[in-house]
Design an enzyme around this catalytic site. Structure first.
Site, PDB file in Angstrom:
ATOM      1  N   HIS A 136       0.800  -1.187   0.192  1.00 52.72           N
ATOM      2  CA  HIS A 136      -0.086   0.062   0.111  1.00 52.72           C
ATOM      3  C   HIS A 136       0.888   1.353   0.125  1.00 52.72           C
ATOM      4  CE1 HIS A 136       1.075  -0.775   4.245  1.00 52.72           C
ATOM      5  NE2 HIS A 136       0.971   0.656   4.429  1.00 52.72           N
TER       6      HIS A 136
ATOM      7  N   HIS B 117       5.829   6.032  -1.533  1.00 52.36           N
ATOM      8  CA  HIS B 117       6.671   4.614  -1.839  1.00 52.36           C
ATOM      9  C   HIS B 117       5.819   3.507  -1.052  1.00 52.36           C
ATOM     10  CE1 HIS B 117       7.547   5.424   2.515  1.00 52.36           C
ATOM     11  NE2 HIS B 117       7.711   4.349   2.687  1.00 52.36           N
TER      12      HIS B 117
END
Length: 183
Positions: free
Chosen positions: A41, A127
């Site tokens: 995620h 990220h």
């Protein structure tokens, strides 16, 4: 309960990234902790521990944020690492509509603070964490993996939903969606 707000990449992006991860040296390293593909995620805001009775407040703070930005088009690409030794985190980067993504993260964090809810103060760095090798992977292998990730570019996808997630950190780490809003 431990909460965070996130965007989950679609299955096609996760499958493409997972195929690349399998070729990394860290994937074959003994005791290196790879992220579960189901847990991959993009964290927009980390709330940490929130009392159960504040869950409705969290949902009310997040819902308007999902309506404030256009749907960002993203792709997973490149990579890097955070920390040294045991705190090392290997990650894959995010490219595309980063300005819209940053605006969404800022709106979410602002709404949480306005509601008197906890929220991390770290700068937003889009990220996805893919591994936590720590010192269990030789530095040369880690450098080789970073070079491999530098050349990675996954498929483009629309970030369609904002998800409030409950994290269960006890091994194995599990993430449970609590609420979802379309972007």
């Amino acid at each position: 309960m431990r909460l965070f707000a996130a965007i989950y990449p679609p299955a096609v992006a996760v499958a493409d990234l997972t195929a690349r991860i399998k070729g990394l040296r860290v994937a074959g390293a003994r005791h290196a902790r790879l992220a579960d593909p189901a847990n991959l995620h993009l964290t927009l805001a980390f709330l940490g521990e929130v009392p159960d009775d504040r869950l409705t407040d969290v949902e009310h703070a997040l819902a308007p944020a999902a309506r404030t930005v256009r749907t960002p088009r993203l792709r997973l690409a490149g990579g890097g690492s955070f920390g040294q030794c045991r705190s090392t985190v290997l990650w894959v980067g995010v490219r595309g509509d980063i300005d819209a993504l940053g605006a969404l993260a800022g709106t979410i964090r602002g709404g949480l603070r306005e509601a008197g809810l906890p929220c991390d103060d770290k700068p937003f760095r889009p990220h996805l964490t893919i591994a936590r090798p720590g010192d269990r992977v030789p530095e040369a292998d880690l450098r080789a993996d970073l070079k491999t990730l530098d050349g990675y570019t996954g498929p483009e996808w629309p970030a369609g939903h904002l998800t409030l997630v409950r994290s269960h950190p006890a091994p194995p780490t599990r993430h449970t969606p609590v609420a979802t809003w379309p972007l």
